[in-house]
Design a protein around this motif. Structure first.
Motif, PDB file in Angstrom:
ATOM      1  N   GLY A 208      -1.550   3.253   7.748  1.00 43.39           N
ATOM      2  CA  GLY A 208      -2.117   3.756   6.503  1.00 43.39           C
ATOM      3  C   GLY A 208      -2.281   5.257   6.512  1.00 43.39           C
ATOM      4  O   GLY A 208      -2.032   5.931   5.502  1.00 43.39           O
ATOM      5  N   ILE A 209      -2.703   5.800   7.652  1.00 40.18           N
ATOM      6  CA  ILE A 209      -2.855   7.258   7.761  1.00 40.18           C
ATOM      7  C   ILE A 209      -1.503   7.947   7.635  1.00 40.18           C
ATOM      8  O   ILE A 209      -1.364   8.974   6.954  1.00 40.18           O
TER       9      ILE A 209
ATOM     10  N   ILE B   1       2.440  10.987   4.271  1.00 40.53           N
ATOM     11  CA  ILE B   1       3.730  11.056   3.573  1.00 40.53           C
ATOM     12  C   ILE B   1       3.512  11.227   2.069  1.00 40.53           C
ATOM     13  O   ILE B   1       4.208  12.001   1.402  1.00 40.53           O
ATOM     14  N   THR B   2       2.518  10.512   1.543  1.00 43.67           N
ATOM     15  CA  THR B   2       2.214  10.621   0.112  1.00 43.67           C
ATOM     16  C   THR B   2       1.771  12.022  -0.258  1.00 43.67           C
ATOM     17  O   THR B   2       2.186  12.570  -1.283  1.00 43.67           O
ATOM     18  N   LEU B   3       0.923  12.627   0.568  1.00 44.64           N
ATOM     19  CA  LEU B   3       0.446  13.990   0.290  1.00 44.64           C
ATOM     20  C   LEU B   3       1.605  14.988   0.308  1.00 44.64           C
ATOM     21  O   LEU B   3       1.668  15.895  -0.526  1.00 44.64           O
ATOM     22  N   VAL B   4       2.533  14.809   1.275  1.00 45.47           N
ATOM     23  CA  VAL B   4       3.713  15.690   1.334  1.00 45.47           C
ATOM     24  C   VAL B   4       4.556  15.514   0.068  1.00 45.47           C
ATOM     25  O   VAL B   4       4.997  16.490  -0.553  1.00 45.47           O
ATOM     26  N   THR B   5       4.778  14.268  -0.321  1.00 41.01           N
ATOM     27  CA  THR B   5       5.566  13.973  -1.520  1.00 41.01           C
ATOM     28  C   THR B   5       4.919  14.548  -2.765  1.00 41.01           C
ATOM     29  O   THR B   5       5.577  15.188  -3.597  1.00 41.01           O
TER      30      THR B   5
ATOM     31  N   VAL C 237       0.838  -1.207   0.000  1.00 46.50           N
ATOM     32  CA  VAL C 237       0.000   0.000   0.000  1.00 46.50           C
ATOM     33  C   VAL C 237       0.871   1.254   0.000  1.00 46.50           C
ATOM     34  O   VAL C 237       0.583   2.229  -0.707  1.00 46.50           O
ATOM     35  N   PHE C 238       1.957   1.235   0.788  1.00 41.52           N
ATOM     36  CA  PHE C 238       2.853   2.389   0.829  1.00 41.52           C
ATOM     37  C   PHE C 238       3.480   2.642  -0.535  1.00 41.52           C
ATOM     38  O   PHE C 238       3.528   3.780  -1.026  1.00 41.52           O
ATOM     39  N   ALA C 239       3.958   1.563  -1.178  1.00 39.98           N
ATOM     40  CA  ALA C 239       4.532   1.707  -2.522  1.00 39.98           C
ATOM     41  C   ALA C 239       3.483   2.223  -3.498  1.00 39.98           C
ATOM     42  O   ALA C 239       3.766   3.083  -4.347  1.00 39.98           O
ATOM     43  N   GLY C 240       2.248   1.711  -3.377  1.00 33.74           N
ATOM     44  CA  GLY C 240       1.174   2.160  -4.255  1.00 33.74           C
ATOM     45  C   GLY C 240       0.790   3.601  -4.019  1.00 33.74           C
ATOM     46  O   GLY C 240       0.533   4.353  -4.976  1.00 33.74           O
ATOM     47  N   PHE C 241       0.745   4.013  -2.747  1.00 37.97           N
ATOM     48  CA  PHE C 241       0.442   5.411  -2.431  1.00 37.97           C
ATOM     49  C   PHE C 241       1.466   6.355  -3.072  1.00 37.97           C
ATOM     50  O   PHE C 241       1.108   7.352  -3.713  1.00 37.97           O
ATOM     51  N   LEU C 242       2.749   6.037  -2.883  1.00 37.29           N
ATOM     52  CA  LEU C 242       3.803   6.924  -3.381  1.00 37.29           C
ATOM     53  C   LEU C 242       3.822   6.995  -4.906  1.00 37.29           C
ATOM     54  O   LEU C 242       3.841   8.082  -5.491  1.00 37.29           O
ATOM     55  N   THR C 243       3.805   5.838  -5.560  1.00 37.02           N
ATOM     56  CA  THR C 243       3.839   5.842  -7.026  1.00 37.02           C
ATOM     57  C   THR C 243       2.555   6.442  -7.595  1.00 37.02           C
ATOM     58  O   THR C 243       2.586   7.166  -8.589  1.00 37.02           O
ATOM     59  N   GLY C 244       1.422   6.162  -6.951  1.00 36.85           N
ATOM     60  CA  GLY C 244       0.164   6.742  -7.408  1.00 36.85           C
ATOM     61  C   GLY C 244       0.149   8.244  -7.256  1.00 36.85           C
ATOM     62  O   GLY C 244      -0.328   8.967  -8.149  1.00 36.85           O
ATOM     63  N   GLY C 245       0.670   8.751  -6.125  1.00 38.50           N
ATOM     64  CA  GLY C 245       0.724  10.201  -5.925  1.00 38.50           C
ATOM     65  C   GLY C 245       1.572  10.892  -6.973  1.00 38.50           C
ATOM     66  O   GLY C 245       1.205  11.956  -7.501  1.00 38.50           O
ATOM     67  N   VAL C 246       2.705  10.278  -7.305  1.00 40.29           N
ATOM     68  CA  VAL C 246       3.574  10.844  -8.349  1.00 40.29           C
ATOM     69  C   VAL C 246       2.863  10.822  -9.698  1.00 40.29           C
ATOM     70  O   VAL C 246       2.947  11.787 -10.482  1.00 40.29           O
TER      71      VAL C 246
ATOM     72  N   HIS D 133      12.791   5.672  13.175  1.00 41.46           N
ATOM     73  CA  HIS D 133      12.608   4.248  13.512  1.00 41.46           C
ATOM     74  C   HIS D 133      12.560   4.048  15.018  1.00 41.46           C
ATOM     75  O   HIS D 133      11.907   3.132  15.503  1.00 41.46           O
ATOM     76  N   SER D 134      13.253   4.897  15.753  1.00 40.44           N
ATOM     77  CA  SER D 134      13.279   4.721  17.195  1.00 40.44           C
ATOM     78  C   SER D 134      11.926   5.022  17.823  1.00 40.44           C
ATOM     79  O   SER D 134      11.620   4.555  18.909  1.00 40.44           O
ATOM     80  N   ASN D 135      11.114   5.827  17.152  1.00 44.85           N
ATOM     81  CA  ASN D 135       9.819   6.209  17.710  1.00 44.85           C
ATOM     82  C   ASN D 135       8.664   5.487  17.056  1.00 44.85           C
ATOM     83  O   ASN D 135       7.517   5.814  17.304  1.00 44.85           O
ATOM     84  N   CYS D 136       8.940   4.564  16.196  1.00 45.64           N
ATOM     85  CA  CYS D 136       7.871   3.910  15.449  1.00 45.64           C
ATOM     86  C   CYS D 136       8.101   2.412  15.419  1.00 45.64           C
ATOM     87  O   CYS D 136       9.173   1.983  15.012  1.00 45.64           O
ATOM     88  N   PRO D 137       7.147   1.629  15.875  1.00 43.90           N
ATOM     89  CA  PRO D 137       7.308   0.171  15.798  1.00 43.90           C
ATOM     90  C   PRO D 137       7.527  -0.256  14.366  1.00 43.90           C
ATOM     91  O   PRO D 137       6.937   0.304  13.449  1.00 43.90           O
ATOM     92  N   LYS D 138       8.360  -1.264  14.177  1.00 45.75           N
ATOM     93  CA  LYS D 138       8.749  -1.671  12.828  1.00 45.75           C
ATOM     94  C   LYS D 138       7.572  -1.943  11.900  1.00 45.75           C
ATOM     95  O   LYS D 138       7.539  -1.462  10.775  1.00 45.75           O
ATOM     96  N   PRO D 139       6.536  -2.731  12.312  1.00 44.54           N
ATOM     97  CA  PRO D 139       5.443  -2.998  11.399  1.00 44.54           C
ATOM     98  C   PRO D 139       4.723  -1.739  10.960  1.00 44.54           C
ATOM     99  O   PRO D 139       4.248  -1.645   9.847  1.00 44.54           O
ATOM    100  N   ALA D 140       4.602  -0.751  11.847  1.00 40.01           N
ATOM    101  CA  ALA D 140       3.872   0.461  11.490  1.00 40.01           C
ATOM    102  C   ALA D 140       4.677   1.362  10.586  1.00 40.01           C
ATOM    103  O   ALA D 140       4.141   2.294  10.003  1.00 40.01           O
ATOM    104  N   CYS D 141       5.964   1.134  10.495  1.00 41.57           N
ATOM    105  CA  CYS D 141       6.799   1.971   9.628  1.00 41.57           C
ATOM    106  C   CYS D 141       6.777   1.496   8.203  1.00 41.57           C
ATOM    107  O   CYS D 141       7.390   2.098   7.340  1.00 41.57           O
ATOM    108  N   TYR D 142       6.133   0.405   7.939  1.00 45.19           N
ATOM    109  CA  TYR D 142       6.076  -0.117   6.573  1.00 45.19           C
ATOM    110  C   TYR D 142       5.382   0.893   5.690  1.00 45.19           C
ATOM    111  O   TYR D 142       4.287   1.290   5.928  1.00 45.19           O
TER     112      TYR D 142
END
Length: 533
Positions: A466-467, A472-476, A333-342, A524-533
């Motif tokens: 997801g949020i 991040i996608t909107l900023v990009t 979903v993250f990859a799709g958000f970024l490429t879709g936003g571009v 990364h220190s402030n975000c659990p690994k799964p949520a950083c995906y």
């Protein structure tokens, strides 16, 4: 570990070959589109070129691969190479005869339609190109069969390189053969069509050579009543039914674009149609562009995750299985958000950079960019669906995805037929309907997977991630759009070369967007690994 090294090495080689194939394929499409522009000639070629590929997906890479590969592998492992070669000879004969009959029947139908279209030279061009390239269906399906054999024998590189052969020969066809035949596009396109046939023969000869070097004996024995062949046919039929319904959606979209775009003449009256000539070309250009990152990111991620899904499903470790599916889903979903936003903010510059030369006009760019922009809104769903699909496959469930997709076919068709009448949408209707049905497929698929695994895949953590991804996608996207809007006019005054100007504008804006994307990522220190995906 040592046993895995050859697999890893093969995977890297295949990845390199696939990347080369995609690059040469994009170059091929660029040259073809630039040579003919988004008009009747290109519409006719894309229509004719698509028909053999639909049969390849149905026979060569669909039903036959699903039925032949396990049967051939089983014979090879349990009965030895002679039994496997005997099965190959009978499968090859059955496939050749079946495809030859289909080709002859379709050629007869095309010739009949061509004879009754003497008052419509545009329609005759489309039918003539289709009839000329139809035999390519025979070679491309046999090539798919030979590729499956090589994969069963752990020889992956030759099969992965085969698409590059088609791309290179077609490039020669559009750059050299066509112009040598005539200066008229209506004649040049036949040179390109001939190059497709030549490429099919070269591909076949190359794989024949590789198979013989590996000691595979290729016989030809037509025995449809053989027990293994009959069992294989029984395995093929349900797959063909499901795959055929899915391909029907693609086929119907093609018919709408190709046959109804100029308008309909019936009962002595003209009925105008909302699509203009070039609709199929416009749609195809946009599809090529969104499928490139989808293959590199979404499909690759799904392929890499599939073995892990399957291993955990075999252990019945459903909690860890759900965790892995959810993590891969977040990445997709993250990859799709970024490429879709571009795609949404840079749709026009991307199409302009790659295609707007020679006969592909600014109007063609605007039409293709509009379609690409709508595809951008669905990139997250396109990427996520491949993860959902592998989730089902890891459970040994191939029917549920087919049921979901079959349900979406009439919805897709209905949306397309309604939306094409709206001004400002037109051929983008096909993108909107695809995005809508893909989104529904992902949501329904996730619900089914939750029931099967009895563990939630989309949790509160996934929603929070997801949020964050969307932010991040909107900023990009905002940074990318600002860069494009701010730079283009100043750059145009100092960069005289058009290609260089477009390249700096597109890649410069994209690079700035990536920088903002990186800076927007949580530490990364402030975000659990799964949520950083």
């Amino acid at each position: 570990m040592p046993k895995e090294r050859p697999v890893i090495s093969s995977a890297k080689s295949v990845a390199i070959c696939t990347f080369v194939s995609r690059i040469t394929g994009m170059l091929r499409d660029m040259l073809i589109v630039q040579a003919f522009g988004a008009g009747l000639v290109l519409d006719s070629f894309f229509y004719a070129f698509q028909i053999p590929h639909l049969f390849r997906r149905l026979f060569g890479e669909g039903a036959l691969a699903a039925a032949f590969v396990p049967t051939f592998t089983g014979a090879l492992e349990t009965e030895g190479r002679p039994a496997a070669e005997k099965l190959l000879a009978r499968t090859l004969a059955l496939l050749t005869v079946t495809l030859a009959v289909i080709v002859v029947l379709l050629e007869a139908i095309l010739v009949t339609f061509w004879a009754f279209s003497s008052d419509n030279p545009d329609r005759q061009l489309m039918l003539a190109l289709t009839a000329l390239m139809l035999p390519f269906m025979l070679t491309i399906c046999i090539v798919a069969l030979f590729s499956s054999i090589l994969n069963c024998l752990h020889s992956f590189v030759p099969a992965a390189l085969i698409p590059t052969v088609l791309n290179v020969v077609m490039i020669i066809g559009v750059v050299r053969v066509g112009p040598l035949m005539s200066s008229q596009p209506e004649v040049q396109v036949f040179g390109l069509a001939i190059s497709v046939l030549v490429a099919g023969v070269i591909q076949l000869l190359m794989l024949l050579y590789v198979l013989r070097r590996m000691g595979i004996s290729l016989g030809w024995s037509f025995q449809p009543r053989d027990e293994k062949v009959r069992r294989m046919i029984q395995l093929m039929l349900p797959v063909m039914l499901g795959q055929g319904v899915l391909l029907l959606s693609v086929f119907l979209d093609t018919q709408i674009c190709a046959f109804l775009a100029p308008g309909v003449n019936a009962f002595g009256a003209d009925f105008p149609y909302p699509l203009d000539v070039g609709a199929l070309s416009t749609l195809t250009v946009a599809q090529r562009l969104y499928q490139f990152p989808l293959g590199v990111l979404g499909v690759s991620l799904a392929i890499a995750a599939f073995p892990t899904f399957s291993r955990l499903a075999a252990r019945e470790d459903w909690q860890q299985w759900s965790h892995e599916v959810a993590g891969s889903l977040r990445l997709a979903v993250f990859a799709g958000f970024l490429t879709g936003g571009v795609m949404i903010v840079l749709a026009e510059p991307i199409v302009q950079l790659l295609f707007e030369y020679r006969n592909f006009s600014a109007t063609d760019t605007a039409r293709s960019a509009r379609v690409l922009m709508f595809y951008g809104f669905g990139m997250w769903a396109f990427c996520a669906w491949h993860i959902v699909l592998r989730g089902f496959y890891s459970l040994g469930d191939v029917r549920t995805p087919v049921k979901i997709s079959c349900t979406m076919v009439p919805i897709n068709l209905a949306l397309s037929l309604v939306l094409i009448w709206f001004e400002g949408i037109r051929e983008a209707a096909f993108a909107i309907s695809t995005v809508t049905t893909s989104t529904l497929s992902v949501l329904v698929g996730l619900l089914w997977l939750r029931k099967r695994a009895e563990h939630a895949i989309v949790t509160s953590r996934t929603i929070r991630a997801g949020i964050v991804m969307l932010g991040i996608t909107l900023v990009t996207a905002a940074a990318t759009y600002w860069a494009h809007a701010s730079w283009y006019a100043p750059l145009a005054s100092i960069v005289p070369n058009q290609v260089l100007l477009r390249g700096i504008d597109t890649f410069g804006a994209l690079a700035l967007g990536c920088v903002h994307s990186s800076s927007a990522l949580p530490p990364h220190s402030n975000c659990p690994k799964p949520a950083c995906y």
